[in-house]
Design a protein around this motif. Structure first.
Motif, PDB file in Angstrom:
ATOM      1  N   VAL A 456       1.336  -4.807   5.377  1.00 48.33           N
ATOM      2  CA  VAL A 456       0.846  -6.180   5.336  1.00 48.33           C
ATOM      3  C   VAL A 456      -0.492  -6.186   4.606  1.00 48.33           C
ATOM      4  O   VAL A 456      -1.424  -5.477   5.006  1.00 48.33           O
ATOM      5  CB  VAL A 456       0.676  -6.747   6.758  1.00 48.33           C
ATOM      6  CG1 VAL A 456       0.115  -8.171   6.704  1.00 48.33           C
ATOM      7  CG2 VAL A 456       1.995  -6.720   7.507  1.00 48.33           C
ATOM      8  N   PRO A 457      -0.638  -6.957   3.525  1.00 44.84           N
ATOM      9  CA  PRO A 457      -1.900  -6.960   2.778  1.00 44.84           C
ATOM     10  C   PRO A 457      -3.090  -7.280   3.673  1.00 44.84           C
ATOM     11  O   PRO A 457      -3.066  -8.240   4.458  1.00 44.84           O
ATOM     12  CB  PRO A 457      -1.678  -8.050   1.721  1.00 44.84           C
ATOM     13  CG  PRO A 457      -0.183  -8.065   1.509  1.00 44.84           C
ATOM     14  CD  PRO A 457       0.408  -7.779   2.864  1.00 44.84           C
ATOM     15  N   TRP A 458      -4.119  -6.503   3.545  1.00 41.09           N
ATOM     16  CA  TRP A 458      -5.306  -6.641   4.392  1.00 41.09           C
ATOM     17  C   TRP A 458      -5.973  -8.003   4.197  1.00 41.09           C
ATOM     18  O   TRP A 458      -6.549  -8.564   5.144  1.00 41.09           O
ATOM     19  CB  TRP A 458      -6.281  -5.503   4.105  1.00 41.09           C
ATOM     20  CG  TRP A 458      -7.615  -5.653   4.770  1.00 41.09           C
ATOM     21  CD1 TRP A 458      -8.844  -5.761   4.162  1.00 41.09           C
ATOM     22  CD2 TRP A 458      -7.885  -5.732   6.172  1.00 41.09           C
ATOM     23  NE1 TRP A 458      -9.836  -5.897   5.096  1.00 41.09           N
ATOM     24  CE2 TRP A 458      -9.267  -5.883   6.347  1.00 41.09           C
ATOM     25  CE3 TRP A 458      -7.074  -5.689   7.308  1.00 41.09           C
ATOM     26  CZ2 TRP A 458      -9.876  -5.993   7.592  1.00 41.09           C
ATOM     27  CZ3 TRP A 458      -7.673  -5.807   8.557  1.00 41.09           C
ATOM     28  CH2 TRP A 458      -9.049  -5.954   8.688  1.00 41.09           C
ATOM     29  N   HIS A 459      -5.900  -8.566   3.004  1.00 44.38           N
ATOM     30  CA  HIS A 459      -6.506  -9.873   2.741  1.00 44.38           C
ATOM     31  C   HIS A 459      -6.071 -10.894   3.785  1.00 44.38           C
ATOM     32  O   HIS A 459      -6.889 -11.697   4.249  1.00 44.38           O
ATOM     33  CB  HIS A 459      -6.101 -10.342   1.336  1.00 44.38           C
ATOM     34  CG  HIS A 459      -6.354 -11.796   1.073  1.00 44.38           C
ATOM     35  ND1 HIS A 459      -7.625 -12.311   0.911  1.00 44.38           N
ATOM     36  CD2 HIS A 459      -5.499 -12.845   0.965  1.00 44.38           C
ATOM     37  CE1 HIS A 459      -7.543 -13.616   0.702  1.00 44.38           C
ATOM     38  NE2 HIS A 459      -6.272 -13.967   0.729  1.00 44.38           N
ATOM     39  N   TRP A 460      -4.797 -10.883   4.153  1.00 47.76           N
ATOM     40  CA  TRP A 460      -4.282 -11.855   5.112  1.00 47.76           C
ATOM     41  C   TRP A 460      -4.536 -11.398   6.551  1.00 47.76           C
ATOM     42  O   TRP A 460      -4.926 -12.194   7.399  1.00 47.76           O
ATOM     43  CB  TRP A 460      -2.800 -12.089   4.889  1.00 47.76           C
ATOM     44  CG  TRP A 460      -2.525 -12.909   3.655  1.00 47.76           C
ATOM     45  CD1 TRP A 460      -3.220 -14.014   3.243  1.00 47.76           C
ATOM     46  CD2 TRP A 460      -1.523 -12.667   2.689  1.00 47.76           C
ATOM     47  NE1 TRP A 460      -2.686 -14.495   2.080  1.00 47.76           N
ATOM     48  CE2 TRP A 460      -1.643 -13.686   1.699  1.00 47.76           C
ATOM     49  CE3 TRP A 460      -0.527 -11.704   2.529  1.00 47.76           C
ATOM     50  CZ2 TRP A 460      -0.790 -13.761   0.603  1.00 47.76           C
ATOM     51  CZ3 TRP A 460       0.321 -11.786   1.442  1.00 47.76           C
ATOM     52  CH2 TRP A 460       0.178 -12.795   0.480  1.00 47.76           C
ATOM     53  N   ASN A 461      -4.309 -10.137   6.830  1.00 44.10           N
ATOM     54  CA  ASN A 461      -4.545  -9.647   8.187  1.00 44.10           C
ATOM     55  C   ASN A 461      -6.010  -9.778   8.595  1.00 44.10           C
ATOM     56  O   ASN A 461      -6.318 -10.021   9.768  1.00 44.10           O
ATOM     57  CB  ASN A 461      -4.096  -8.194   8.315  1.00 44.10           C
ATOM     58  CG  ASN A 461      -2.767  -8.061   9.032  1.00 44.10           C
ATOM     59  OD1 ASN A 461      -2.318  -8.977   9.720  1.00 44.10           O
ATOM     60  ND2 ASN A 461      -2.118  -6.919   8.874  1.00 44.10           N
ATOM     61  N   ALA A 462      -6.919  -9.613   7.639  1.00 49.69           N
ATOM     62  CA  ALA A 462      -8.343  -9.757   7.961  1.00 49.69           C
ATOM     63  C   ALA A 462      -8.635 -11.169   8.465  1.00 49.69           C
ATOM     64  O   ALA A 462      -9.428 -11.364   9.403  1.00 49.69           O
ATOM     65  CB  ALA A 462      -9.188  -9.444   6.726  1.00 49.69           C
ATOM     66  N   GLN A 463      -8.003 -12.161   7.870  1.00 48.55           N
ATOM     67  CA  GLN A 463      -8.220 -13.550   8.285  1.00 48.55           C
ATOM     68  C   GLN A 463      -7.547 -13.841   9.629  1.00 48.55           C
ATOM     69  O   GLN A 463      -8.104 -14.539  10.474  1.00 48.55           O
ATOM     70  CB  GLN A 463      -7.690 -14.495   7.214  1.00 48.55           C
ATOM     71  CG  GLN A 463      -8.427 -14.375   5.895  1.00 48.55           C
ATOM     72  CD  GLN A 463      -7.872 -15.357   4.872  1.00 48.55           C
ATOM     73  OE1 GLN A 463      -8.290 -16.508   4.816  1.00 48.55           O
ATOM     74  NE2 GLN A 463      -6.918 -14.892   4.088  1.00 48.55           N
ATOM     75  N   TRP A 464      -6.331 -13.334   9.822  1.00 42.78           N
ATOM     76  CA  TRP A 464      -5.628 -13.518  11.093  1.00 42.78           C
ATOM     77  C   TRP A 464      -6.422 -12.870  12.232  1.00 42.78           C
ATOM     78  O   TRP A 464      -6.576 -13.442  13.309  1.00 42.78           O
ATOM     79  CB  TRP A 464      -4.226 -12.933  10.977  1.00 42.78           C
ATOM     80  CG  TRP A 464      -3.349 -12.924  12.178  1.00 42.78           C
ATOM     81  CD1 TRP A 464      -2.610 -11.865  12.619  1.00 42.78           C
ATOM     82  CD2 TRP A 464      -3.044 -14.007  13.080  1.00 42.78           C
ATOM     83  NE1 TRP A 464      -1.881 -12.207  13.741  1.00 42.78           N
ATOM     84  CE2 TRP A 464      -2.137 -13.521  14.042  1.00 42.78           C
ATOM     85  CE3 TRP A 464      -3.476 -15.325  13.174  1.00 42.78           C
ATOM     86  CZ2 TRP A 464      -1.648 -14.308  15.087  1.00 42.78           C
ATOM     87  CZ3 TRP A 464      -2.985 -16.113  14.203  1.00 42.78           C
ATOM     88  CH2 TRP A 464      -2.084 -15.607  15.147  1.00 42.78           C
TER      89      TRP A 464
END
Length: 533
Positions: A456-464
């Motif tokens: 899962v790309p970190w860009h999205w997981n960081a926001q979640w």
């Protein structure tokens, strides 16, 4: 701001469905009756109780109808029967739409919010429908897929409540209404956060790997008395297929497998490393060889539903076993217990398959046919609570409206993912936003984990991760060791620092216009997330 709790008016029409068919009841004085069925609607405070007496008749459903002018331009929101499936949303008037448990009508131009719903702990499974002429409440008082045989007892199927607010944001009005529906929630005495290994391990784990995960979560948690949880998910139980660590999710639940030879010792080791031990169980997953007389009918199962043989929770010996199994986990030293699958095990289908108003397949019933499905589920939840003692309970695939007051936490949405960001976005953000009014009013609302993996790309997981940490709801992270580099490590420390103490409850600001809100308010701060680019 003007909030009020109006007295619920008597319905204009009342219809009953039995195993023989449907027919209207006649209004006579303070009750409705016909063909041997009597329904009384006395007031309990401002709530309207629905009491059914039907000796010798197999009753399936009651339908209460109110003629009510629906304001043009209103937006409507409901709940779900159990978990949300990324499908909670404000919409205009859709007569075929089902609103489980409660509905909210919000008129943006005037700032008026009108709520109707049933109190938590009902003895029926309930849903609403709204059309241009008014609204209807269906009370499913069946026993499985057939009518319930109440005998001579009077069933209080539900208590109907209403709430009206002027000049207040809709989420605040719904939160106040949820407080009315659940006057005595059971909440943990500490803020819950930590790790759950499912979304990177998916059942492929062991004693040593859990201890490695424990070291990871404690290394990123702040110092202090509120220690993080390390929750062992599915995969520890004795009866699992050996090939590729795929689990069968069946009992017995009295011991671990080769990868988990000493579950009591593992709980001690987790605690010694500075975390609180937690564990998962499927309490109705029957052990191979269980007598067929103790199992639910296979006729209840819909395609795609649960296929593991399930204990019939209407039988006292099965409830006693559930209590014993859950108590054993607590005696092993686990202070958080995640119990899973009971709705699908009982009704044979998922919540999204119930939205047409058919909650299960027809033609089957429990061994004890004298109680409604909701009563049997309430008794099951009470048995789980008894076994858990003072341990924190998380209900997963459980009916929140029945678990409120018994479970400290409720998984409010379907699974997020450690493989597919689109699934996390659909399930996690949607349920966090649209069930936020239930947080700390029914229970602590758990929108599910951050699946921190290289897939899962970190860009999205960081926001979640940031949204969950700020939201004031429980934060659980499934962190694959190979996915935690310096950037992820720093973000985990920030997130656990926030999540370990009570935060202002997050509020979605654009939820009237999307199923996946981007704009959020946390106390005095507003944050915009990018879920798509």
């Amino acid at each position: 701001m003007n909030n009020s709790t109006p007295k619920v008016a008597l319905p204009d029409r009342l219809t009953v469905t039995t195993d023989e068919g449907a027919f209207p009841l006649e209004h006579r004085g303070n009750h409705w009756e016909g063909q041997g069925v009597t329904v009384a609607l006395p007031y309990q405070g401002t709530g309207l109780a629905v009491r059914v007496h039907a000796p010798g008749i197999a009753v399936r459903r009651l339908l209460l109808r109110w003629r009510y002018p629906v304001a043009y331009g209103s937006f409507f929101l409901g709940d779900h029967f159990e978990r949300g499936y990324g499908d909670l949303e404000w919409r205009g008037l859709v007569p075929e739409r089902t609103y489980p448990w409660y509905f909210v009508a919000y008129q943006r131009s005037s700032g008026s919010t009108l709520c109707f719903g049933v109190a938590t702990g009902a003895q029926a499974l309930c849903w609403w429908r709204i059309d241009g002429g008014g609204f209807s409440l269906a009370l499913h008082i069946a026993n499985g897929g057939e009518g319930v045989l109440l005998g001579d007892r009077v069933l209080t199927a539900a208590v109907v409540h209403a709430h009206q607010a002027e000049g207040v944001y809709a989420s605040q009005a719904i939160r106040e209404f949820c407080r009315e529906l659940c006057p005595a929630p059971r909440l943990p005495d500490h803020v819950v956060y930590g790790s759950n290994n499912w979304y990177y391990a998916y059942g492929r784990s062991s004693h040593d790997e859990i201890l490695r995960d424990t070291d990871l979560v404690t290394a990123h948690a702040p110092d202090g008395a509120n220690r993080p949880y390390m929750v062992i998910d599915d995969g520890w139980q004795a009866n699992r297929l050996a090939s590729d660590w795929i689990t069968t999710q069946q009992g017995p639940w009295d011991r671990g497998n080769d990868g988990f030879p000493n579950l009591s010792g593992l709980a001690d080791a987790i605690r010694d490393r500075g975390a609180r031990p937690g564990i998962w169980i499927r309490p109705l997953g029957a052990a191979p060889g269980t007598a067929a007389t103790r199992l639910l009918s296979a006729e209840r199962i819909t395609d795609g539903g649960a296929r593991v043989p399930a204990l019939d929770p209407s039988l006292p010996e099965n409830l006693a076993q559930v209590t014993e199994d859950v108590r054993r986990l607590r005696d092993w030293g686990y202070t958080l217990i995640k119990h899973d699958w009971t709705t699908c095990d009982v009704l044979g289908r998922w919540g999204f398959q119930m939205l047409e108003g058919e909650l299960t397949r027809p033609g089957w019933h429990f061994a004890d046919r004298s109680r409604t499905t909701a009563e049997i589920l309430n008794d099951l939840y009470a048995a789980i609570r008894e076994g858990a003692g003072d341990a924190v309970l998380i209900g997963c695939n459980t009916i929140g409206h029945l678990g409120a007051g018994r479970f400290e936490l409720q998984r409010t949405g379907d699974d997020t993912s450690g493989h597919d960001w689109a699934r996390t976005r659909k399930m996690g953000i949607n349920t966090l936003a649209f069930r936020m009014p239930q947080h700390r009013t029914f229970f602590e609302a758990d929108a599910d984990c951050v699946g921190l993996t290289t897939q899962v790309p970190w860009h999205w997981n960081a926001q979640w991760l940031d949204l969950l940490a700020r939201s004031g709801t429980p934060l659980f992270v499934s962190a694959a060791p190979d996915a935690v580099g310096p950037e992820q490590s720093a973000a985990l420390k920030r997130a656990f620092g926030l999540a370990s103490v009570e935060q202002p409850i997050g509020e979605p600001l654009d939820w009237l216009h999307t199923t996946c809100p981007r704009h959020w308010r946390f106390g005095e701060e507003e944050v915009t997330y990018d879920w798509f680019d």
